[in-house]
Scaffold this active site. Structure first.
Site, PDB file in Angstrom:
ATOM      1  N   CYS A  13       2.310   2.339  -2.892  1.00  0.00           N
ATOM      2  CA  CYS A  13       2.684   1.112  -2.187  1.00  0.00           C
ATOM      3  C   CYS A  13       3.687   0.314  -3.016  1.00  0.00           C
ATOM      4  O   CYS A  13       4.053   0.709  -4.130  1.00  0.00           O
ATOM      5  CB  CYS A  13       1.459   0.259  -1.880  1.00  0.00           C
ATOM      6  SG  CYS A  13       0.674  -0.418  -3.363  1.00  0.00           S
ATOM      7  N   CYS A  16       2.853  -0.631  -6.618  1.00  0.00           N
ATOM      8  CA  CYS A  16       3.112   0.404  -7.625  1.00  0.00           C
ATOM      9  C   CYS A  16       4.544   0.284  -8.141  1.00  0.00           C
ATOM     10  O   CYS A  16       4.794   0.349  -9.355  1.00  0.00           O
ATOM     11  CB  CYS A  16       2.896   1.793  -7.027  1.00  0.00           C
ATOM     12  SG  CYS A  16       1.260   2.085  -6.364  1.00  0.00           S
ATOM     13  N   ASP A 430      45.452  -5.485   2.301  1.00  0.00           N
ATOM     14  CA  ASP A 430      46.703  -5.158   1.618  1.00  0.00           C
ATOM     15  C   ASP A 430      47.620  -4.473   2.629  1.00  0.00           C
ATOM     16  O   ASP A 430      47.134  -3.820   3.562  1.00  0.00           O
ATOM     17  CB  ASP A 430      46.401  -4.243   0.432  1.00  0.00           C
ATOM     18  CG  ASP A 430      47.660  -3.806  -0.277  1.00  0.00           C
ATOM     19  OD1 ASP A 430      48.479  -4.678  -0.619  1.00  0.00           O
ATOM     20  OD2 ASP A 430      47.833  -2.587  -0.489  1.00  0.00           O
ATOM     21  N   ASP A 625      43.992  -0.191  -1.889  1.00  0.00           N
ATOM     22  CA  ASP A 625      43.997   1.223  -2.256  1.00  0.00           C
ATOM     23  C   ASP A 625      43.093   1.527  -3.443  1.00  0.00           C
ATOM     24  O   ASP A 625      42.952   2.682  -3.838  1.00  0.00           O
ATOM     25  CB  ASP A 625      45.417   1.721  -2.524  1.00  0.00           C
ATOM     26  CG  ASP A 625      46.082   1.000  -3.703  1.00  0.00           C
ATOM     27  OD1 ASP A 625      45.363   0.286  -4.436  1.00  0.00           O
ATOM     28  OD2 ASP A 625      47.292   1.149  -3.886  1.00  0.00           O
ATOM     29  N   ASP A 629      45.191  -2.637  -6.459  1.00  0.00           N
ATOM     30  CA  ASP A 629      44.500  -3.832  -5.983  1.00  0.00           C
ATOM     31  C   ASP A 629      43.157  -4.037  -6.677  1.00  0.00           C
ATOM     32  O   ASP A 629      42.343  -4.829  -6.200  1.00  0.00           O
ATOM     33  CB  ASP A 629      44.282  -3.734  -4.469  1.00  0.00           C
ATOM     34  CG  ASP A 629      45.586  -3.614  -3.708  1.00  0.00           C
ATOM     35  OD1 ASP A 629      46.480  -4.438  -3.961  1.00  0.00           O
ATOM     36  OD2 ASP A 629      45.724  -2.702  -2.883  1.00  0.00           O
TER      37      ASP A 629
END
Length: 806
Positions: A13, A16, A430, A625, A629
């Site tokens: 669960c 844990c 861009d 790209d 950038d």
């Protein structure tokens, strides 16, 4: 910081997962630890040499769970893991069925009289109690793993769901044993709960089995990626002989033969032959792509027809598919910020539930109810509480969502990117390579009383040393010998300078001309006209005198306008960010429907431009790209790298669009919204279940004359809650890319017989009768187009001309 991934065993669960995370984070050098309950894996970030994998594993073991360092995720390792899980599921299934069968018999023995069913004529109630006791023992044995795990968690002072089951079933069973002893001594009839404790355990085993089956389906997308790579490949030797080898034995530089219908084993570049390849596994685009000499091929794609021999360029973990698998795996193991609330609750959930159950039982006992009644309250509250649903709510949806994204050519690096993309209200695009093709071409050369060839030769001699896309277009247009250059300098955002034949040559934009004191007014009328047409201008000057101007155009992608309109329809503000001059930028923006334009921005100023947009509490996604950038991508709330299907290792972006189509951004935005909606549904159900179920188990309905919750019904409801969350996450598999988001991939063919531009124009006109968007490259002797026409159809169209395609 280093990253590592571990396989975790023994979790049941969310408590844990919380326990393991807390234990690992205490180690020196650990920056972050995230445990995924659904995938049973843990990702850590740590300082190199500050902590070892052995120390991490020991910390997990000390917390009461198992761990091992996860190796590289490959087809073989995935198959091994799945086989191991199948074996474990088989054992789980057999134990569950056996427990249910015995539980049914136990319930019949205990409840036949209450249900007016035929029953055994017991000699006395002690005989029936003894049989119930004996029948409960095999169920306890079959479900012992849950009880042992719960006991260990209690001993480590980190109780989990199994601890709730242990305390609840053990209390009911031991109470029954004590009452059985009393019956044997005194002969007085006593209440028994053997059928409740046994059935609770059997129903929990059933719920856990169904949950495990459902969770297995959340990893199907990752497994489907791994199975794309063939087990063997055909390698061509130096003497031309073909040998079948294991795909793991292929080395860079090997020549690989791929026949029609076969999968391409590793990345490479075509040496001989021509074919069409299905790259939908990589880009999400179903249209096959034509491949011929010099074209790249990607491992995992399908060779549809034709036969090619190619040179292996990337193998093993360096292939594009291996990068994709790793990114998807990492994303599936990550957490979204929305999971923090569930994590905080899960950390204290079990102790709080135990306290509520105990206080509830005591309260009813004090109010005058019997011990048996109070025991029912105690067991029901413990059993109905379910931290599993909380722990599964986020990771299951993220696993399915990120896997689905990979199928459609969208890679989310982590759950944070998935969530943050839904919060974005502005998309900054861009221009070059994002809105446009990113492959500019020279369209015209205008001179200031100079020879055209002289202007082009001077420009090419400088541009040859530049890696700018515009430089590549100018160099490609030249067929003359380059002149030697001395003192070459690159001026980012301005252009290039150098000395040729003792003259200072400058090639760049108008800002460079102003800096060099070059008068450009003589060509102003021409340049104004070209600028309005969205042509980028490269001025060429010699010794501060204007020689001419070269016009270069970067065509807009076919899908850019449609994608921009779809983004606006989704309520997003779209901005174009470019280093081009205002006039050129506005011309491109007008073509695609963008009104908000930021132009004349130098590369190192883009991040500042993004920051300025963010000042108005605007959340920004920057699309570029991924290389030039990079600073802007990092500055944005969500950085989106748009690539070509092979450049998937982009560090600066958190989302990667692999097929270069801007429409993929629409897909990413839709998928992120669908995934986050699914997570919110899961969390709502998990919280609502506990908010509603726990008061009912406490006897609130009984206070107002309603029924008292039976512990067996509580156990069934608990298992159902976890299964519901996983099944809801699997609904994301229905996500589909709409037809409006699909963009036909350009097919490419070689054209024979062309000698001049008139030839190219004829081929363009003829092919345009059967396909669309035809673009003929005279220099490359090739043509690209949209459509499904085959080679025979195209050649039939060219039958009355001296040209042919292949």
């Amino acid at each position: 910081m280093e990253n590592a991934q571990f396989k975790i065993t023994g979790m049941v669960c969310a408590s844990c997962a919380q326990t393991i995370e807390q234990a690992v984070r205490k180690l020196p050098g650990i920056d972050e630890a995230n445990v995924n309950l659904a995938s049973e894996r843990m990702q850590i970030e740590f300082e190199n040499q500050a902590v070892t994998p052995a120390q991490v594993i020991q910390a997990v073991v000390n917390a009461g769970y198992g761990a091992e360092l996860a190796g590289e995720l490959t087809k073989e390792s995935d198959q091994h893991d799945r086989q191991a899980k199948q074996i474990e599921l088989g054992k789980q299934k057999r134990s569950m069925i056996s427990a249910l069968v015995v539980a049914v018999v136990l319930m019949y023995v205990a409840m036949a009289s209450d249900l007016h069913l035929p029953m055994i004529n017991w000699r006395n109630t002690l005989s029936m109690a003894s049989v119930e006791l004996l029948l409960s023992l095999p169920i306890i044995w079959l479900g012992r793993s849950y009880l042992i795990a719960g006991a260990k968690a209690l001993a480590n002072l980190h109780p989990n769901m199994d601890s709730l089951v242990l305390v609840g079933t053990a209390t009911a069973w031991l109470y029954s044993v004590v009452n059985t002893v009393i019956m044997a001594v005194s002969g007085a009839e006593q209440p028994l709960y053997y059928e409740a404790s046994g059935t609770i355990l059997a129903l929990i085993m059933l719920g856990k089995y169904i949950e495990a089956l459902s969770k297995q389906k959340t990893t199907n997308s990752l497994t489907s990626l791994l199975t794309l790579i063939p087990a063997t490949a055909e390698v061509v030797g130096d003497s031309g002989d073909v040998t079948t080898v294991d795909v793991n034995d292929i080395h860079v530089g090997d020549h690989v033969l791929v026949k029609s219908g076969q999968s391409i084993p590793v990345d490479g570049k075509v040496l001989t032959g021509q074919t069409t390849v299905d790259e939908s596994m990589l880009t999400g685009e179903s249209m096959p792509v034509t491949k011929m000499t010099g074209d790249p091929v990607v491992g995992g794609s399908i060779n549809k027809n034709g036969q090619v021999t190619y040179e292996a360029t990337h193998v093993g973990s360096d292939t594009a598919l291996a990068h994709i698998v790793k990114l998807v795996s990492d994303a599936q193991g990550s957490k979204a910020p929305i999971a923090r609330l569930a994590d905080r609750i899960s950390g204290v959930f079990v102790p709080v539930i135990m306290t509520i159950a105990l206080l509830g039982a005591i309260a009813w006992l004090i109010s005058g109810q019997s011990l048996a009644f109070s025991l029912t309250i105690f067991v029901s509250v413990l059993v109905i509480a379910c931290p599993c649903a909380l722990g599964l709510a986020t990771p299951t949806a993220i696993m399915v969502g990120t896997g689905k994204g990979a199928q459609h050519g969208v890679l989310f690096k982590n759950g944070t990117a998935l969530e943050q993309l839904t919060q974005v209200n502005t998309v900054v695009l861009d221009k070059t390579g994002t809105i446009t093709e990113g492959q500019p071409r020279v369209t015209s050369i205008e001179t200031n009383h100079q020879d055209t060839s002289t202007v082009l030769q001077l420009a090419v001699s400088l541009e040859y040393y530049s890696d700018h896309p515009l430089a590549a277009a100018i160099v490609e247009a030249n067929d003359q010998q380059r002149l030697p250059v001395e003192g070459f300098k690159t001026r980012p955002g301005f252009g290039l300078t150098g000395t040729i034949d003792d003259k200072v040559i400058a090639a760049g934009n108008q800002k460079l001309m102003a800096e060099q004191n070059v008068d450009v007014s003589s060509l102003s009328a021409t340049t104004d006209r070209l600028t309005v047409q969205a042509q980028t201008l490269i001025y060429v000057a010699s010794d501060h005198e204007l020689m001419g101007v070269i016009a270069v155009a970067d065509p807009v992608k076919e899908d850019s306008r449609k994608a921009v309109l779809q983004l606006k329809e989704r309520g997003l503000n779209v901005v174009m960010l470019t280093g081009d001059n205002r006039a050129t930028a506005m011309a491109i923006a007008q073509q695609v429907g963008i009104t908000d334009v930021i132009s004349d921005v130098l590369p190192d100023q883009k991040a500042a431009a993004i920051q300025q947009i963010q000042t108005d509490n605007t959340r920004v996604a920057m699309v570029g790209d991924g290389i030039n950038d990079a600073p802007a991508l990092v500055q944005a709330d969500v950085g989106v790298a748009i690539g070509n299907g092979t450049d998937v290792a982009v560090d600066s972006a958190s989302v990667i669009l692999m097929n270069s189509d801007l429409s993929s951004l629409v897909t990413a935005h839709r998928l992120s919204h669908a995934t986050m909606t699914n997570i919110k549904e899961n969390l709502f159900w998990a919280f609502f279940y506990n908010v509603l179920g726990i008061p009912v188990a406490l006897g609130v309905l009984y206070l107002f004359g309603g029924p008292l919750l039976n512990p067996m019904i509580a156990a069934a409801a608990m298992g159902f809650s976890s299964v519901t969350v996983v099944l809801n996450a699997l609904r994301l598999n229905r996500f589909k890319v709409s037809k409006n988001e699909r963009m036909n991939k350009m097919n490419k063919v070689a054209v024979e017989g062309m000698m001049c531009q008139g030839c190219a124009d004829t081929v363009t006109e003829k092919l345009g009768q059967v396909v669309s968007n035809v673009k003929v490259d005279l220099d490359a002797k090739s043509a690209t187009f949209d459509g499904d026409a085959n080679i025979d159809q195209l050649n039939q169209t060219l039958a009355d001309t001296p040209y042919s395609v292949k």
